[in-house]
Motif scaffolding. Structure first.
Motif, mmCIF file in Angstrom:
data_model
loop_
_atom_site.group_PDB
_atom_site.id
_atom_site.type_symbol
_atom_site.label_atom_id
_atom_site.label_comp_id
_atom_site.label_asym_id
_atom_site.label_seq_id
_atom_site.Cartn_x
_atom_site.Cartn_y
_atom_site.Cartn_z
ATOM 1 N N ILE A 85 5.604 68.996 19.772
ATOM 2 C CA ILE A 85 5.709 68.981 21.232
ATOM 3 C C ILE A 85 6.810 67.983 21.552
ATOM 4 O O ILE A 85 6.680 66.786 21.254
ATOM 5 N N THR A 86 7.907 68.433 22.100
ATOM 6 C CA THR A 86 9.037 67.530 22.289
ATOM 7 C C THR A 86 9.440 67.404 23.756
ATOM 8 O O THR A 86 9.381 68.364 24.526
ATOM 9 N N GLN A 87 9.842 66.192 24.106
ATOM 10 C CA GLN A 87 10.415 65.945 25.422
ATOM 11 C C GLN A 87 11.919 66.215 25.422
ATOM 12 O O GLN A 87 12.556 66.172 26.469
ATOM 13 N N ASN A 88 12.477 66.470 24.248
ATOM 14 C CA ASN A 88 13.914 66.658 24.113
ATOM 15 C C ASN A 88 14.322 68.089 24.448
ATOM 16 O O ASN A 88 13.572 69.037 24.201
ATOM 17 N N VAL A 89 15.527 68.241 24.974
ATOM 18 C CA VAL A 89 16.018 69.565 25.370
ATOM 19 C C VAL A 89 16.986 70.144 24.345
ATOM 20 O O VAL A 89 17.496 71.245 24.534
ATOM 21 N N ASP A 90 17.241 69.412 23.263
ATOM 22 C CA ASP A 90 18.116 69.924 22.209
ATOM 23 C C ASP A 90 17.340 70.852 21.276
ATOM 24 O O ASP A 90 16.121 71.008 21.395
ATOM 25 N N ASP A 91 18.070 71.457 20.334
ATOM 26 C CA ASP A 91 17.444 72.396 19.399
ATOM 27 C C ASP A 91 17.403 71.848 17.976
ATOM 28 O O ASP A 91 17.338 72.606 17.007
ATOM 29 N N LEU A 92 17.419 70.524 17.838
ATOM 30 C CA LEU A 92 17.530 69.925 16.501
ATOM 31 C C LEU A 92 16.277 70.155 15.655
ATOM 32 O O LEU A 92 16.372 70.302 14.432
ATOM 33 N N HIS A 93 15.108 70.181 16.271
ATOM 34 C CA HIS A 93 13.897 70.494 15.497
ATOM 35 C C HIS A 93 13.992 71.897 14.900
ATOM 36 O O HIS A 93 13.679 72.121 13.721
ATOM 37 N N GLU A 94 14.417 72.854 15.714
ATOM 38 C CA GLU A 94 14.518 74.235 15.244
ATOM 39 C C GLU A 94 15.580 74.347 14.143
ATOM 40 O O GLU A 94 15.356 75.035 13.135
ATOM 41 N N ARG A 95 16.684 73.688 14.336
ATOM 42 C CA ARG A 95 17.757 73.767 13.343
ATOM 43 C C ARG A 95 17.362 73.111 12.031
ATOM 44 O O ARG A 95 17.861 73.475 10.959
ATOM 45 N N ALA A 96 16.440 72.148 12.096
ATOM 46 C CA ALA A 96 15.956 71.505 10.873
ATOM 47 C C ALA A 96 14.963 72.387 10.129
ATOM 48 O O ALA A 96 14.681 72.150 8.950
ATOM 49 N N GLY A 97 14.394 73.390 10.823
ATOM 50 C CA GLY A 97 13.481 74.313 10.172
ATOM 51 C C GLY A 97 12.070 74.320 10.711
ATOM 52 O O GLY A 97 11.222 75.079 10.213
ATOM 53 N N SER A 98 11.769 73.502 11.724
ATOM 54 C CA SER A 98 10.432 73.544 12.320
ATOM 55 C C SER A 98 10.237 74.883 13.027
ATOM 56 O O SER A 98 11.128 75.364 13.724
ATOM 57 N N THR A 99 9.043 75.474 12.852
ATOM 58 C CA THR A 99 8.815 76.823 13.360
ATOM 59 C C THR A 99 7.937 76.873 14.606
ATOM 60 O O THR A 99 7.890 77.903 15.274
ATOM 61 N N LYS A 100 7.237 75.761 14.910
ATOM 62 C CA LYS A 100 6.377 75.732 16.096
ATOM 63 C C LYS A 100 6.800 74.554 16.963
ATOM 64 O O LYS A 100 6.332 73.427 16.767
ATOM 65 N N VAL A 101 7.703 74.823 17.886
ATOM 66 C CA VAL A 101 8.282 73.773 18.726
ATOM 67 C C VAL A 101 8.073 74.137 20.188
ATOM 68 O O VAL A 101 8.489 75.207 20.637
ATOM 69 N N LEU A 102 7.428 73.242 20.923
ATOM 70 C CA LEU A 102 7.198 73.446 22.351
ATOM 71 C C LEU A 102 8.010 72.416 23.121
ATOM 72 O O LEU A 102 7.837 71.205 22.943
ATOM 73 N N HIS A 103 8.911 72.887 23.982
ATOM 74 C CA HIS A 103 9.777 72.001 24.756
ATOM 75 C C HIS A 103 9.156 71.748 26.137
ATOM 76 O O HIS A 103 9.096 72.652 26.964
#
Length: 229
Positions: A85-103
């Motif tokens: 669960i991220t407060q960030n608006v970038d896509d760095l979690h997704e680019r690192a390979g995380s598959t369940k990311v809620l912005h």
């Protein structure tokens, strides 16, 4: 069955990749008063300024990469059911390979219609005045500005309430409603708090283990601690 690890991340984890935050210094975001570029009032006052601001942030995002903190969180999916669960608006979690990311606060690489908040489009280039949806309405950054509701909050609460482990990384726990998620962690769930300048978490019932380090180094420690549980 894998245990559920829920991770709340903030600007501190992206800062190590070179993305600047305004809360650590003078209240300015890349030289701008946040009220000018991150509020509905700012949008209606000077749409061109707001569009230009997010266009530059979008271009900057192309120049940075995930750091070790992002990468380790993605790797933890091998052993845990990891929800970011991220407060960030970038896509760095997704680019690192995380598959369940809620912005919680929206996404820089998406835009939406000013008329229909559910009409959301992927967008990687500049957004300009005259870029319309199919009904002729101007598109705006898909960012939750100050004073706007947080559409993903209910989902975030549901995820938090079922956490076996909960980690807080790179956030001062000063921005609500995101900071309020900590109150929904089950009382028996261990909480790990990673921040170089940690503060006391108010009104928390849980056992909290503080890791007073920057995100990348702290997440590496978190990985080792989770292995030993």
């Amino acid at each position: 069955m894998k245990k559920k690890l829920v991770v709340l991340t903030g600007a501190g984890i992206s800062a190590e990749s070179g993305i600047k935050t305004f809360r650590d210094s003078d209240g300015l975001w890349e030289g701008h008063d946040v009220m000018e570029v991150a509020t509905p009032e700012g949008w209606y006052k000077n749409q061109e300024l707001v569009l230009d601001f997010y266009n530059k942030r979008r271009q900057q995002l192309k120049e940075v990469n995930p750091n070790l903190g992002h990468t380790i969180l993605a790797e933890l999916e091998k052993d845990f059911d990891v929800y970011i669960i991220t407060q960030n608006v970038d896509d760095l979690h997704e680019r690192a390979g995380s598959t369940k990311v809620l912005h919680l606060h929206g996404e820089l690489l998406k835009v939406r219609s000013i008329q229909n908040k559910n009409l959301i489009l992927d967008w990687t280039e500049d957004l300009n005045t005259g870029d319309f949806d199919t009904n002729g309405h101007q598109l705006r950054p898909h960012i939750v500005w100050f004073g706007e509701e947080v559409p993903a909050l209910e989902e975030a609460l549901d995820i938090t309430e079922t956490a076996d482990y909960f980690a807080v990384i790179g956030t001062s726990l000063q921005v609500y409603p995101a900071a309020g998620l900590i109150s929904y962690v089950p009382s028996t769930t261990p909480v790990f708090y990673i921040d170089p300048k940690p503060i006391a978490i108010p009104n928390i019932r849980n056992k909290v283990e503080t890791i007073a380090k920057f995100a990348s180094e702290g997440v590496a420690d978190l990985r080792e601690k989770l292995k030993s549980i």
